[in-house]
Design a protein around this motif. Structure first.
Motif, short mmCIF file in Angstrom:
data_model
loop_
_atom_site.label_atom_id
_atom_site.label_comp_id
_atom_site.label_asym_id
_atom_site.label_seq_id
_atom_site.Cartn_x
_atom_site.Cartn_y
_atom_site.Cartn_z
N PRO A 194 1.14 7.59 -53.20
CA PRO A 194 1.99 7.09 -51.85
C PRO A 194 3.02 7.97 -51.49
O PRO A 194 3.49 8.61 -52.44
N PHE A 195 3.18 8.08 -50.25
CA PHE A 195 4.34 9.10 -49.86
C PHE A 195 5.50 8.11 -50.10
O PHE A 195 5.78 6.88 -49.88
N VAL A 196 6.59 9.06 -50.31
CA VAL A 196 7.97 8.37 -50.85
C VAL A 196 8.99 8.88 -49.52
O VAL A 196 9.10 10.07 -49.18
N TYR A 197 9.66 7.88 -49.08
CA TYR A 197 10.42 8.01 -47.76
C TYR A 197 11.68 8.74 -48.69
O TYR A 197 12.17 8.61 -49.62
N PRO A 198 12.41 9.44 -47.71
CA PRO A 198 13.72 10.17 -47.86
C PRO A 198 14.74 9.20 -48.32
O PRO A 198 14.80 8.09 -47.86
N ASP A 199 15.38 9.51 -49.21
CA ASP A 199 16.82 8.75 -49.82
C ASP A 199 17.99 9.23 -49.49
O ASP A 199 18.40 10.41 -49.95
N ASN A 200 18.73 8.82 -48.29
CA ASN A 200 19.76 9.53 -47.58
C ASN A 200 21.19 9.58 -48.56
O ASN A 200 22.06 10.01 -48.36
N ASP A 201 21.10 8.92 -49.77
CA ASP A 201 22.15 8.84 -50.62
C ASP A 201 21.98 10.34 -51.41
O ASP A 201 23.13 10.42 -52.03
N LEU A 202 20.97 10.95 -51.55
CA LEU A 202 20.75 11.96 -52.30
C LEU A 202 21.07 13.28 -51.46
O LEU A 202 20.93 13.31 -50.24
N GLY A 203 21.47 14.28 -52.27
CA GLY A 203 21.61 15.43 -51.45
C GLY A 203 20.27 16.29 -51.22
O GLY A 203 19.27 15.67 -51.73
N TYR A 204 20.25 17.40 -50.35
CA TYR A 204 18.98 17.70 -49.93
C TYR A 204 18.10 18.15 -50.92
O TYR A 204 16.89 17.56 -50.75
N THR A 205 18.50 18.64 -51.94
CA THR A 205 17.36 19.34 -53.02
C THR A 205 16.93 18.14 -54.08
O THR A 205 15.82 17.87 -54.21
N ALA A 206 17.97 17.32 -54.10
CA ALA A 206 17.84 16.02 -55.18
C ALA A 206 16.73 14.99 -54.28
O ALA A 206 15.87 14.49 -55.02
N ASN A 207 16.85 15.03 -53.10
CA ASN A 207 15.91 14.05 -52.20
C ASN A 207 14.64 14.58 -52.33
O ASN A 207 13.79 14.19 -52.41
N PHE A 208 14.60 16.06 -52.28
CA PHE A 208 13.18 16.60 -52.19
C PHE A 208 12.53 16.16 -53.49
O PHE A 208 11.45 15.92 -53.46
N LEU A 209 13.19 16.33 -54.60
CA LEU A 209 12.54 15.97 -55.88
C LEU A 209 12.37 14.47 -56.12
O LEU A 209 11.10 14.27 -56.44
N SER A 210 13.23 13.73 -55.34
CA SER A 210 12.60 12.23 -55.33
C SER A 210 11.57 12.11 -54.55
O SER A 210 10.40 11.31 -55.07
N LEU A 212 9.19 13.82 -54.19
CA LEU A 212 7.82 14.55 -55.13
C LEU A 212 7.69 13.73 -56.22
O LEU A 212 6.40 13.52 -56.17
N PHE A 213 8.57 13.12 -56.74
CA PHE A 213 8.11 12.85 -58.15
C PHE A 213 8.33 11.18 -58.54
O PHE A 213 7.96 10.75 -59.23
N LYS A 214 8.97 10.56 -57.36
CA LYS A 214 9.39 9.14 -57.72
C LYS A 214 8.11 8.22 -57.79
O LYS A 214 7.17 8.31 -56.88
N MET A 215 8.21 7.42 -58.60
CA MET A 215 7.06 6.36 -58.79
C MET A 215 7.65 4.75 -58.60
O MET A 215 8.18 4.85 -57.43
N SER A 216 7.84 4.06 -59.61
CA SER A 216 8.03 2.75 -59.47
C SER A 216 9.57 2.66 -59.54
O SER A 216 10.37 1.56 -59.42
N GLU A 217 10.40 3.53 -60.33
CA GLU A 217 11.63 3.38 -60.22
C GLU A 217 12.52 3.19 -59.18
O GLU A 217 12.11 3.57 -57.99
N LYS A 218 13.66 2.26 -59.05
CA LYS A 218 14.31 1.88 -57.85
C LYS A 218 14.94 3.34 -57.28
O LYS A 218 15.06 3.37 -56.09
N LYS A 219 15.57 4.25 -58.18
CA LYS A 219 16.26 5.37 -57.55
C LYS A 219 15.60 6.41 -58.48
O LYS A 219 15.48 6.44 -59.67
N PHE A 220 15.30 7.61 -58.01
CA PHE A 220 14.75 8.76 -58.90
C PHE A 220 16.23 9.65 -58.98
O PHE A 220 16.61 10.23 -57.85
N GLU A 221 16.42 9.91 -60.24
CA GLU A 221 17.58 10.64 -60.56
C GLU A 221 17.16 12.08 -61.33
O GLU A 221 17.16 11.78 -62.74
N ALA A 222 16.95 13.15 -60.64
CA ALA A 222 16.71 14.36 -61.19
C ALA A 222 17.74 14.94 -62.12
O ALA A 222 19.03 14.55 -61.66
#
Ligand code: CMC
Length: 437
Positions: A194-210, A212-222
């Protein structure tokens, strides 16, 4: 641009046309002559003027530009005058994007406003999601990116108003902000996730990684080291003066089309294997070599002309590509997190041998940006089809800075090269009914 002082004090070129015996004096400015000045050289008033023939623009300047400076012999790359080494070490991708677009570094307030603007434009219209879902399950992510960037022009018809500075700024912000969303969604589509919506709490590149790779976790922290390494790769790819894709953006943009359409042309150019695809070829080569013991035999093949050492050599750099040095260091940081890639040992050994080998030394063949970048991308678990998408996200501010320069440059005209016509002339047409009778 500066020229060596001329010995005669005259900045002109004297040309004798041996067809007519006539001499012409043509001004030299910034080490170039204006091609239109050759137009006066004719063998008769009703004859066309002299032109130049330059497929691939190997010796033709198509514009004046203050964005990026390259000295290929010395291995120098600067954005707006700042050496790439300093930007990669001390800046961030968004700050570099600001620098490329605006021409100078931001104050604190300018940077805060820029980051805020970009962050709040990362979402795309829901209809974009629907049409991205319509691509076939095995669609190449770069094809999806190209189509979706072009499609943005239909969502923002105001983008056609390219003479208005505020409007231009709006589209630039949108495009830099939305590229990671479109890139990540192309990746997720190929993976059937599924597509993951942007997370505006994250910086540009961290948001991109989120995305790309976020699954069921509440927040993706690379891992911060991975975020920094990818951000650095984006900085290294942000601009490279008049390369194939930038030339495509300028050429299409010269028709005064909206910037989404012009950038889609840049993505299309980058899709080609001669431009964005070399790092994938490096990985294939390293896999084929397989172990360090096979390197001497491979090198013999290269020197006999049966092979190419992919990731080595460059049209412009006749010295170590400054980006390759920085990438090599980033690779070490990434492998600290992900564990090393066994192909790295083969790459390091190949480089060591090549840099001492007379064949490579004589031809000034050094590692280029692609020699190590594929290894890093693989460590992030990107499939090879994603490599050019990453390149495109990094290159977007460069394309837009060059587009901005183009639309404000009074010297520019719609791109329309000449040709040397080699076909038939003045044939007499016979209708099909007679030809086939
Ligand atoms: N391996 C072996 N020999 C090479 C290589 C190589 N990678 N690159 C050039 N040579 C030789 C070539 O055979 C020629 O030898 P000779 O004079 O005996 O005929 C000499 O070096 C000059 O090469 P060229 O092909 O005339 O150089 P070019 O400027 O036309 O090509 C290049 C530049 C990048 C296409 C070429 O070096 C190459 O094919 N490299 C491998 C592919 C690669 O890594 N591409 C990524 C480029 S960086 C991407 C970017 O900045 O966007």
């Amino acid at each position: 641009m500066s020229n060596e002082a001329s010995t005669s004090g005259k900045e002109t070129l004297t040309v004798r046309d041996n067809r007519t015996g006539q001499d012409y004096e043509i001004p030299i400015t910034d080490g170039t002559i204006a091609a239109k000045d050759l137009g006066q050289i004719k063998i008769g008033d009703d004859q066309p003027g002299l032109a130049t023939y330059d497929p691939g623009f190997v010796n033709t300047a198509s514009c004046r530009s203050a964005v990026t400076y390259i000295d290929g012999d010395k291995g120098v790359l600067e954005y707006r005058g700042y050496p790439i080494e300093q930007l990669a070490e001390k800046s961030s991708f968004l700050e570099v994007a600001y620098l490329l677009i605006h021409g100078s570094l931001p104050t604190k307030d300018e940077m805060d406003a820029w980051v805020h603007e970009i962050t709040y434009h990362t979402f795309v219209h829901e209809n974009v999601k629907s049409f991205m879902e319509g691509f076939r399950y095995d669609a190449h992510p770069m094809g999806m990116l190209m189509a979706s960037v072009g499609a943005l022009s239909t969502f923002y018809p105001d983008a056609r108003n390219i003479t208005d500075a505020d409007n231009r700024h709006m589209q630039i912000v949108r495009m830099i902000a939305k590229m990671p969303t479109l890139g990540a969604w192309s990746f997720r589509h190929a993976q059937g996730k599924p597509f993951v919506y942007p997370d505006n709490d994250l910086g540009y590149t961290a948001n991109f990684l989120s995305m790309l790779f976020k699954m069921s976790e509440k927040k993706f922290e690379a891992d911060e080291r991975l975020v920094k390494a990818l951000d650095t790769l984006f900085i290294l790819h942000a601009d490279h003066e008049q390369n194939c894709s930038t030339n495509a953006v300028r050429s299409v943009g010269s028709s005064e089309v909206d910037p989404y359409s012009a950038v889609a042309a840049g993505v299309a150019a980058l899709y080609g294997p001669l431009h964005g695809g070399a790092n994938e070829a490096v990985l294939r080569m390293l896999r084929r070599i397989g172990s360090k013991s096979e390197i001497p035999a491979f090198m013999e093949g290269v020197k006999n002309g049966n092979e190419r050492l992919m990731g080595f050599g460059h049209r412009v750099y006749k010295n170590y590509d400054p980006r390759a040095k920085i990438i090599k260091k980033s690779a070490e940081d990434v492998f600290e997190v992900t564990g090393t890639n066994p192909l790295l040992d083969i790459a390091l050994e190949l480089e060591k041998i090549a840099l001492e080998d007379e064949y490579f030394v004589k031809r000034k063949l050094y590692p280029n940006v692609d020699f190590y970048s594929g290894l890093i991308y693989e460590a992030f678990q990107f499939p090879p089809e994603m490599f050019t998408v990453l390149f495109a996200i990094g290159r977007t501010p460069g394309w837009l800075a060059q587009w901005l320069e183009l639309v404000q440059d009074k010297d520019q005209k719609i791109a329309r090269p000449k040709q040397i016509y080699t076909g038939d002339r003045q044939l007499t047409f016979t209708p099909a009914s007679e030809r086939w009778a």
